[in-house]
Design a protein around this motif. Structure first.
Motif, PDB file in Angstrom:
ATOM      1  N   ARG A   1      -7.848  -2.508  -7.346  1.00 26.29           N
ATOM      2  CA  ARG A   1      -8.502  -1.464  -6.556  1.00 26.29           C
ATOM      3  C   ARG A   1      -9.624  -2.057  -5.708  1.00 26.29           C
ATOM      4  O   ARG A   1      -9.784  -1.715  -4.539  1.00 26.29           O
TER       5      ARG A   1
ATOM      6  N   ALA B   1      -8.020  -3.901  -2.936  1.00 26.18           N
ATOM      7  CA  ALA B   1      -7.316  -3.060  -1.951  1.00 26.18           C
ATOM      8  C   ALA B   1      -8.195  -2.764  -0.739  1.00 26.18           C
ATOM      9  O   ALA B   1      -7.698  -2.627   0.382  1.00 26.18           O
TER      10      ALA B   1
ATOM     11  N   GLU C   1      -9.011   4.303  -3.991  1.00 29.13           N
ATOM     12  CA  GLU C   1      -7.746   4.634  -4.664  1.00 29.13           C
ATOM     13  C   GLU C   1      -6.655   4.903  -3.619  1.00 29.13           C
ATOM     14  O   GLU C   1      -5.496   4.496  -3.783  1.00 29.13           O
TER      15      GLU C   1
ATOM     16  N   ARG D   1      -1.558   0.226  -0.343  1.00 25.31           N
ATOM     17  CA  ARG D   1      -1.249  -1.192  -0.576  1.00 25.31           C
ATOM     18  C   ARG D   1       0.034  -1.333  -1.389  1.00 25.31           C
ATOM     19  O   ARG D   1       0.889  -2.162  -1.087  1.00 25.31           O
ATOM     20  N   LYS D   2       0.197  -0.485  -2.425  1.00 25.60           N
ATOM     21  CA  LYS D   2       1.395  -0.561  -3.280  1.00 25.60           C
ATOM     22  C   LYS D   2       2.667  -0.314  -2.468  1.00 25.60           C
ATOM     23  O   LYS D   2       3.656  -1.029  -2.604  1.00 25.60           O
TER      24      LYS D   2
ATOM     25  N   ASN E   1      -5.455   1.728  -2.304  1.00 25.87           N
ATOM     26  CA  ASN E   1      -4.617   1.048  -3.289  1.00 25.87           C
ATOM     27  C   ASN E   1      -3.196   1.613  -3.293  1.00 25.87           C
ATOM     28  O   ASN E   1      -2.217   0.874  -3.397  1.00 25.87           O
TER      29      ASN E   1
END
Length: 563
Positions: free
Chosen positions: A282, A285, A315, A321-322, A318
C-alpha cells in the motif's frame, strides 16, 4: 523443485546447546544452523535487545553528518529531506523529517517523481532546493552513485549528506558525509542495514548528543521494521533487533498512518510477512500509481481521522495497481509464449505502453513463472527503463555490470536492480544479457530450490515445539521460516483440491505407527493430488503454522512440495 537438505551441524555443538538450553535436538540443530552455539547467543536471538545495537559513530562520516546537521540547526538553515519513492525511501524520509522537526521547524521533504525524474537524486530536486533556499539536503536510500548531481548541488551552494545502503561504484560522491556501510573503508560492524535503517542510525547519533536514549526513539521503529521487511534485507544481527522491536510498536502503538492501513484489514497481530504483503504494497502503491508524497504524508500524519482519509486514497491506488500489474503480467506471458523464449537463460520483455510503476512487480511474477533472471522494459521519456529480478543464488547486478557497454545507468542489489538504456541499444543489450547470464550461471539455479532444515517425524510436531518455533520470528533472509521434510506420509482419505479455482491441495496426513494426524494445505499444489490419493505414501516439505477457524486454533502443515 530441488529439495536440498541442509548439512547437519557438528553433533558436539548441537548436544552442548541442547544441554545449555534444555531443548530438544531439532530445536538445537535449527539454532546451530543459524550460527547460535552458546546460551548468550540464544538469549540475544530469542530476546533481541536494543542495547545490543552498534554505536552509530562507528559508521564512517557519522561525526561529519551530525556536525553539519547541528550547524544547520544553529544557523536556522532550511533542510530538505530527500528520498526514493519506494517503501524504504518513503519510510526513511518520514523518519528523518519527523525527527528533525522535533529540533527545528525548517524542514521539508522531497520525493522525486518516478515518471518525470526517475530513481535517485535528480537535477529537478536540486533546482527545487536552490529555488527555495535549502542549503542542506539529507538524501536517504539513494545518492551513493550520484557523482555529477552532487557536484551540481555543490556549485549551487547546497551541501549533501548521503544515507544509502546500495553498493558504491568506484567513485564516491563529494558530499559533506557519506553514510553507507558497504563502502570498502567503512568499519561499521553490520553491513546489511536498509536505507531507513541508515537514517535511524543518523537520528540515533543526533539524539545521543542531547542525552536521549534508544527508548526515546522507539516510536520510529514501526517505520524501520516496515522498511526492513519490504526491502528484503537479512533479518539477522542489528536488523533482527530493529525488526523485532519495530513489530512490537506496529502491534501495540503504531503511528496513525500505519494504524489506518491495518484498520483496512482484519488482522489483529501482524508478523513481518504481513508487513511485507499488507502494509508495504500500500505504501509502495502511492509512488507506483501517483506520487510518493502521498506515502510520506500518510506516514507523518499525526491526526488519525486525516490518516484514515490518506489511507483510503492509497487503498484506491493499490486496487488500481493490482489490476494494472495483472493485465501487464498476462501480456508479458503472451509475449514470452509467442517468442518461444522459454529455452533461453533469461527473460527479457518490452512494451512501450506498460506502466512504469508496476514493471518490478511484473518482473517478480515472471521470475516465479519461468524461474530465470528477468528484465521488464517500458518506455520512459526518450529512453527505455527496466526492472530486473533474479533467481536465488544468481547476482543480477554483476550480470548487468558485464553488459554496461549497452546501458546508460543502472543500480541495485544482487536480486533486484533497475536500469535505463537508449531504445536503439535494446536488441544488442538483450543479447549481451543472455550471453552474460548463460556464461556465468550455474544451470542448477534455474530450477527452484527448497532448502530443508531437517527431517522430522510427524509425532515431533507438538504445540510445545510450535511455541518454540514461533519465537524464531521475525523471519526473512538470513533467518528463514524453518522448513521440514517428512517421509512416508499417508493421506487419511480426505485429500481434495480446494479454492475457487481448485488450484490448492488439502489433505490430512499421518504416518505409519504415528499418533499424530495433521491437516496440510498446499497453495498452488492442486496438480499434485494424484500423488497423495489411494493410500500412496509420499514425502513432503513444509513449514508449520496455525489455522484459526471459528474460534478454534490448530496446527497445520503449510506444504511447499510433495513427491
Amino acid at each position: 523443485m530441488r529439495w536440498t537438505l541442509k548439512p547437519k551441524p557438528e553433533p558436539r555443538k548441537v548436544e552442548a546447546l541442547q544441554n545449555a538450553l534444555n531443548v530438544d535436538e531439532t530445536t538445537a540443530t535449527l539454532l546451530v544452523q543459524r550460527g547460535i552455539t552458546t546460551y548468550n547467543d540464544a538469549k540475544r536471538f530469542f530476546r533481541p535487545s536494543l542495547n545490543d545495537l552498534h554505536d552509530p559513530y562507528l559508521m564512517k562520516d557519522m561525526d561529519k553528518a551530525v556536525k553539519r546537521i547541528e550547524q544547520a540547526f544553529a544557523n536556522g538553515e532550511n533542510i530538505l529531506v530527500y528520498g526514493d519513492y519506494d517503501v524504504d525511501g518513503t519510510t526513511a524520509v518520514a523518519l528523518m523529517s519527523s525527527y528533525l522537526k522535533t529540533r527545528t521547524p525548517n524542514v521539508a521533504t522531497y520525493i522525486p517523481d518516478r515518471y518525470n525524474e526517475g530513481y535517485g537524486v535528480s537535477t529537478q530536486g536540486i533546482d527545487f532546493a536552490h529555488d527555495n533556499d535549502f542549503t542542506l539536503i539529507v538524501a536517504l536510500d539513494c545518492g551513493i552513485k550520484a557523482i555529477e548531481k552532487i557536484s551540481y548541488a555543490k556549485q549551487k551552494g547546497i551541501d549533501f549528506i548521503i544515507c544509502d545502503h546500495h553498493r558504491p561504484g568506484n567513485e564516491i560522491p563529494e558530499a559533506v558525509a557519506v553514510l553507507d556501510a558497504k563502502q570498502p573503508d567503512c568499519n561499521y560492524p553490520y553491513k546489511e542495514l536498509c536505507g531507513c535503517g541508515v537514517g535511524f542510525k543518523l537520528i540515533q547519533a543526533l539524539a545521543s548528543k542531547t542525552g536521549e536514549t534508544i527508548n526515546d526513539l522507539l516510536p520510529y521503529l514501526d517505520l524501520v521494521a516496515t522498511a526492513i521487511g519490504a526491502d528484503i534485507v537479512p533479518i539477522d544481527g542489528e536488523n533482527r533487533a530493529l525488526a523485532y522491536h519495530g513489530l512490537q510498536v506496529i502491534n501495540t502503538n503504531p503511528r496513525p498512518g500505519i494504524k489506518a492501513i491495518i484498520a483496512q484489514t482484519n488482522k489483529e497481530e501482524l508478523t513481518i510477512t504481513d508487513v511485507v504483503f499488507i502494509v508495504a504494497p500500500r505504501i509502495n502503491a502511492a509512488g507506483r500509481m501517483k506520487h510518493g508524497d502521498y506515502a510520506v504524508s500518510l506516514l507523518t500524519e499525526m491526526n488519525l481521522a486525516e490518516a484514515e482519509r490518506c489511507a483510503a486514497e492509497i487503498e484506491a491506488f493499490n486496487s488500481n495497481r493490482k489490476e494494472t500489474d495483472k493485465l501487464i503480467t498476462q501480456e508479458a506471458l503472451q509475449q514470452i509464449e509467442t517468442q518461444h523464449e522459454q529455452e533461453r537463460f533469461t527473460t527479457v520483455v518490452y512494451s512501450e505502453n506498460w506502466h512504469k510503476g508496476v514493471i518490478g512487480i511484473v518482473a517478480s511474477r515472471l521470475t516465479e513463472t519461468y524461474y530465470r533472471p528477468t528484465l521488464v522494459f517500458t518506455k520512459s521519456g526518450d529512453k527505455l527503463a527496466a526492472s530486473a529480478r533474479s533467481v536465488k543464488g544468481f547476482d543480477v547486478y554483476n550480470a548487468l555490470e558485464g553488459c554496461k557497454a549497452h546501458i546508460e545507468q543502472f543500480g541495485g542489489h544482487k536480486y533486484a536492480a533497475g536500469l535505463t538504456l537508449k531504445a536503439e541499444n535494446y536488441e544488442a543489450f538483450k543479447q549481451a544479457f543472455e550471453d552474460e547470464v548463460s556464461k556465468t550461471i550455474d544451470t542448477n539455479l534455474l530450477t527452484p530450490e527448497i532448502k530443508v532444515d531437517g527431517k522430522i517425524e510427524l509425532d515431533n510436531i507438538t504445540p510445545k515445539f510450535y511455541r518454540i518455533l514461533k519465537q524464531f520470528a521475525p523471519f526473512g533472509p538470513g533467518n528463514m521460516t524453518p522448513v521440514f521434510m517428512t517421509e512416508d506420509l499417508i493421506d487419511t482419505g480426505y485429500a481434495k483440491c480446494v479454492g475457487e479455482d481448485k488450484t490448492h491441495l488439502r489433505l490430512t496426513a499421518t504416518q505409519k505407527n504415528a499418533h499424530n494426524k495433521i491437516v496440510a494445505i498446499g497453495f498452488g499444489l492442486g496438480d499434485k493430488l494424484n500423488l497423495v490419493i489411494n493410500n500412496k505414501p509420499f514425502n513432503a516439505v513444509y513449514s508449520i503454522d496455525e489455522n484459526h477457524w471459528q474460534g478454534q486454533v490448530s496446527l497445520q502443515l503449510k506444504l511447499r512440495d510433495v513427491k
